[in-house]
Structures are given as C-alpha cells and as structure tokens.
Design a protein around this motif. Sequence first.
Motif, short mmCIF file in Angstrom:
data_model
loop_
_atom_site.label_atom_id
_atom_site.label_comp_id
_atom_site.label_asym_id
_atom_site.label_seq_id
_atom_site.Cartn_x
_atom_site.Cartn_y
_atom_site.Cartn_z
N GLU A 6 0.83 -1.21 0.00
CA GLU A 6 0.00 0.00 0.00
C GLU A 6 0.86 1.25 0.00
O GLU A 6 0.55 2.23 -0.68
CB GLU A 6 -0.94 -0.01 1.20
CG GLU A 6 -2.03 -1.05 1.10
CD GLU A 6 -2.85 -1.19 2.36
OE1 GLU A 6 -2.50 -0.57 3.40
OE2 GLU A 6 -3.86 -1.91 2.33
N ALA A 7 1.94 1.23 0.76
CA ALA A 7 2.86 2.38 0.79
C ALA A 7 3.51 2.59 -0.57
O ALA A 7 3.64 3.73 -1.04
CB ALA A 7 3.92 2.18 1.87
N ILE A 8 3.89 1.52 -1.22
CA ILE A 8 4.49 1.61 -2.56
C ILE A 8 3.47 2.18 -3.54
O ILE A 8 3.80 3.04 -4.35
CB ILE A 8 5.02 0.24 -3.02
CG1 ILE A 8 6.25 -0.14 -2.20
CG2 ILE A 8 5.36 0.26 -4.51
CD1 ILE A 8 6.72 -1.56 -2.42
N ASP A 9 2.23 1.72 -3.45
CA ASP A 9 1.18 2.22 -4.33
C ASP A 9 0.97 3.72 -4.13
O ASP A 9 0.83 4.47 -5.10
CB ASP A 9 -0.12 1.46 -4.06
CG ASP A 9 -1.20 1.78 -5.07
OD1 ASP A 9 -0.89 1.78 -6.29
OD2 ASP A 9 -2.34 2.06 -4.65
N ARG A 10 0.95 4.18 -2.87
CA ARG A 10 0.80 5.61 -2.59
C ARG A 10 1.98 6.41 -3.17
O ARG A 10 1.79 7.49 -3.73
CB ARG A 10 0.68 5.87 -1.09
CG ARG A 10 -0.66 5.47 -0.51
CD ARG A 10 -0.85 5.99 0.91
NE ARG A 10 0.21 5.59 1.82
CZ ARG A 10 0.22 4.47 2.54
NH1 ARG A 10 -0.80 3.64 2.46
NH2 ARG A 10 1.22 4.19 3.36
N LEU A 11 3.17 5.87 -3.05
CA LEU A 11 4.35 6.56 -3.60
C LEU A 11 4.29 6.65 -5.12
O LEU A 11 4.62 7.68 -5.71
CB LEU A 11 5.63 5.86 -3.17
CG LEU A 11 6.04 6.06 -1.71
CD1 LEU A 11 7.22 5.15 -1.36
CD2 LEU A 11 6.40 7.50 -1.46
#
Length: 85
Positions: A6-11
């Motif tokens: 999820e953090a990678i997707d937000r980035l």
Amino acid sequence: MKAVLEAIDRLIKRVERLEKAVKAPPREAYRPSEVATLTGIGYATVLEMCRTGELPAKQVGGGRLWIVPAAELRRYLNDTSGTTA
C-alpha cells in the motif's frame, strides 16, 4: 507485507502526480487554497494575508474570491525565505 504494498502504491501515485505537475504550463495565478497547500500556511492565514496586503492579491467575482498572482507569490516566498517563525 500488505502495508508495504500500500505504501508503494501511494508513492507511485504521488510520483505520477508530481510528473504531471512538472509537465503542466506555468501558472499565472493561484487560489488561496492552493497557496495554503503550496506554502504550508493555513488557509485562514492566507486569506488574512490577502485582506491585509501582506500577500498582494486581487479580488474577483464581485469581490468574493481572491486570486494571488504567481509573481506576487514568488516575491513573497523570496522575501520570507530567510526568516523563521
């Protein structure tokens, strides 16, 4: 693992927005809400700065709306860049 994905997707989404912003034509003016977002100054404070002339702005829409010319925003940022709160 899910949190990492999820953090990678937000980035990735943030990078896409930044790439789009870089390609956008230069702005001539900003709304107070945009000035607040760009500078980290509170929206109410930006409006007060427009009203008092600390941040030169123009009233439009029968005096209901404020527009901050890009040149005035740059000038304000340059003038205050060396100060601390």
